[in-house]
Design an enzyme around this catalytic site. Structure first.
Site, PDB file in Angstrom:
ATOM      1  N   ARG A 130       9.955  -0.787   8.225  1.00 36.90           N
ATOM      2  CA  ARG A 130       8.824   0.139   8.067  1.00 36.90           C
ATOM      3  C   ARG A 130       8.466   0.782   9.401  1.00 36.90           C
ATOM      4  O   ARG A 130       8.105   1.959   9.458  1.00 36.90           O
ATOM      5  CB  ARG A 130       7.639  -0.612   7.466  1.00 36.90           C
ATOM      6  CG  ARG A 130       6.598   0.296   6.860  1.00 36.90           C
ATOM      7  CD  ARG A 130       5.599  -0.470   6.011  1.00 36.90           C
ATOM      8  NE  ARG A 130       4.894  -1.481   6.770  1.00 36.90           N
ATOM      9  CZ  ARG A 130       4.050  -2.367   6.230  1.00 36.90           C
ATOM     10  NH1 ARG A 130       3.816  -2.347   4.926  1.00 36.90           N
ATOM     11  NH2 ARG A 130       3.430  -3.253   6.972  1.00 36.90           N
TER      12      ARG A 130
ATOM     13  N   LYS B  53       2.829   3.802   8.865  1.00 38.55           N
ATOM     14  CA  LYS B  53       1.703   3.113   9.513  1.00 38.55           C
ATOM     15  C   LYS B  53       1.385   3.803  10.844  1.00 38.55           C
ATOM     16  O   LYS B  53       1.666   3.277  11.915  1.00 38.55           O
ATOM     17  CB  LYS B  53       2.045   1.636   9.700  1.00 38.55           C
ATOM     18  CG  LYS B  53       1.133   0.729   8.865  1.00 38.55           C
ATOM     19  CD  LYS B  53       1.514  -0.709   8.945  1.00 38.55           C
ATOM     20  CE  LYS B  53       0.302  -1.617   8.905  1.00 38.55           C
ATOM     21  NZ  LYS B  53      -0.482  -1.565   7.667  1.00 38.55           N
TER      22      LYS B  53
ATOM     23  N   GLU C 244      -4.807   4.382  -2.824  1.00 36.93           N
ATOM     24  CA  GLU C 244      -5.037   3.028  -2.291  1.00 36.93           C
ATOM     25  C   GLU C 244      -6.355   2.991  -1.545  1.00 36.93           C
ATOM     26  O   GLU C 244      -7.140   3.932  -1.607  1.00 36.93           O
ATOM     27  CB  GLU C 244      -3.851   2.596  -1.417  1.00 36.93           C
ATOM     28  CG  GLU C 244      -3.593   3.479  -0.214  1.00 36.93           C
ATOM     29  CD  GLU C 244      -2.566   2.872   0.743  1.00 36.93           C
ATOM     30  OE1 GLU C 244      -2.585   1.652   0.970  1.00 36.93           O
ATOM     31  OE2 GLU C 244      -1.732   3.632   1.270  1.00 36.93           O
TER      32      GLU C 244
END
Ligand code: PLP
Length: 341
Positions: free
Chosen positions: A82, A184, A220
């Protein structure tokens, strides 16, 4: 091993400086080997790219002691992958996967005394991150980067028992379509601060963000993915290109299917249908799953049948199974547990 004299039960989620952190530098087109250091401070130029244009991304994972006394981390290879996607999207050089796993291993081993004992509920939180460090004034990617990874012990998430959350359907957006919602990036958090401070001020625990294009679909929260349980025990999670792919959520979907024999669905979830769900939870590394008791949509209260006192029964099963796998009480799928000691 001599555990540090820390009151694990009463530890919160805050930064506590530990002994060693890992630092690697990227310069002239390549990463150096990196090493552990005692120095927790960073000195950089006033015009560093990260300070001017927020060229930075991060990861989060935990180390903990298992039932049989080993120190492990959970699926760090997925954090490495990620971080690579985040770097690619932010025009940063990727930090290689093998070097990432090695940094995790070195930092945990060097701070082994800070890994909380089995059964304490506390964990050693690991924060890998990367940023553009050389001076950049015209808008462009940096040429030099630093990767760092530090550890900080954090207390049990559900101190004093589980308390289902009350969340608000936010009028702010978390991520634009085709934006950076699926990586992220530090910048995603910078722009969510006003929304979360506002929600807290109004008495809510968290925000539910909708898709910005139509405002009809659930995305989310600021830092956790949604899981919903239908009245016939199906596990449903929203699908969208702007959701951050939570490792906890992806693991819970495997647990639901392979360990609990439940049907799982990753699909668009309409705001309109949440009144029909039996349970709702937020998933992320910090809590694994936090149950949601109530969702408020502009004054209209949607109360989940699981109520405001406990996790719903399916959420609880998922929580207990995944934490059991992490703590070495239940056999893990191949490759999920990275043993350090
Ligand atoms: C980190 C993060 C999560 C949770 O991901 P995990 O890998 O499960 O910790 C969810 N949503 C956002 C926006 C995040 O930044």
């Amino acid at each position: 091993m001599m555990s540090k004299n820390i009151d694990w039960q009463n530890l919160g989620f805050g930064y506590i400086q530990t002994d060693k952190r890992f630092v690697a530098n990227y310069k002239n087109g390549e990463w150096d080997n990196g090493s552990l250091t005692d120095d927790a401070n960073i000195v950089m130029n006033e015009c560093a790219c990260v300070l001017q244009y927020a060229q930075t991304c991060f990861e989060g994972l935990k180390a903990y002691t298992t039932k049989d006394g080993h120190i492990v981390t959970f699926r760090p290879d997925l954090n490495a992958d990620r971080l690579i996607s985040s770097c690619e999207r932010l025009e940063m050089p990727v930090f290689p996967k093998d070097k990432f796993i090695d940094a995790v291993t070195q930092v945990v081993a060097a701070n082994a005394d800070y890994v909380p004992p089995y059964g304490s509920g506390a964990t050693l939180y690991l924060r890998p991150y990367m940023f553009g460090i050389n001076s950049v004034i015209g808008v462009k990617p940096a040429d030099e980067y630093q990767f760092r990874l530090f550890a900080t012990p954090v207390g049990p998430y559900f101190k004093g028992g589980v308390k289902p959350l009350t969340i608000k359907v936010s009028d702010f957006d978390r991520a634009a379509p085709h934006g950076t919602g699926n990586i992220k990036a530090g910048a995603n958090y910078a722009m969510s601060l006003h929304a979360i401070v506002t929600a807290h001020h109004e008495g809510y625990d968290e925000n539910m963000y909708l898709d910005p294009a139509t405002r009809t679909k659930v995305e989310e929260t600021g830092g956790a993915n949604f899981l919903f349980i239908t009245k016939d025990n199906k596990v449903v999670t929203p699908k969208s290109d702007s959701i951050l792919p939570s490792i906890t959520r992806r693991s819970l979907m495997v647990v639901a299917k392979d360990y609990l024999g439940l049907e799982v669905e990753e699909r668009e979830v309409l705001l309109e249908e949440i009144k029909d769900f039996a349970e709702c939870g937020l998933c992320g590394t910090a809590a694994v799953i936090s149950p949601v008791g109530k969702i408020v949509d502009h004054g209209k209260e949607i109360c989940l049948p699981s109520g405001m006192n406990d996790m719903g029964p399916v959420t609880k099963k998922l929580y207990e199974t995944l934490t059991g796998i992490q703590m070495g009480e239940i056999e893990a799928p191949h490759g999920w547990i990275h043993r350090i000691k």
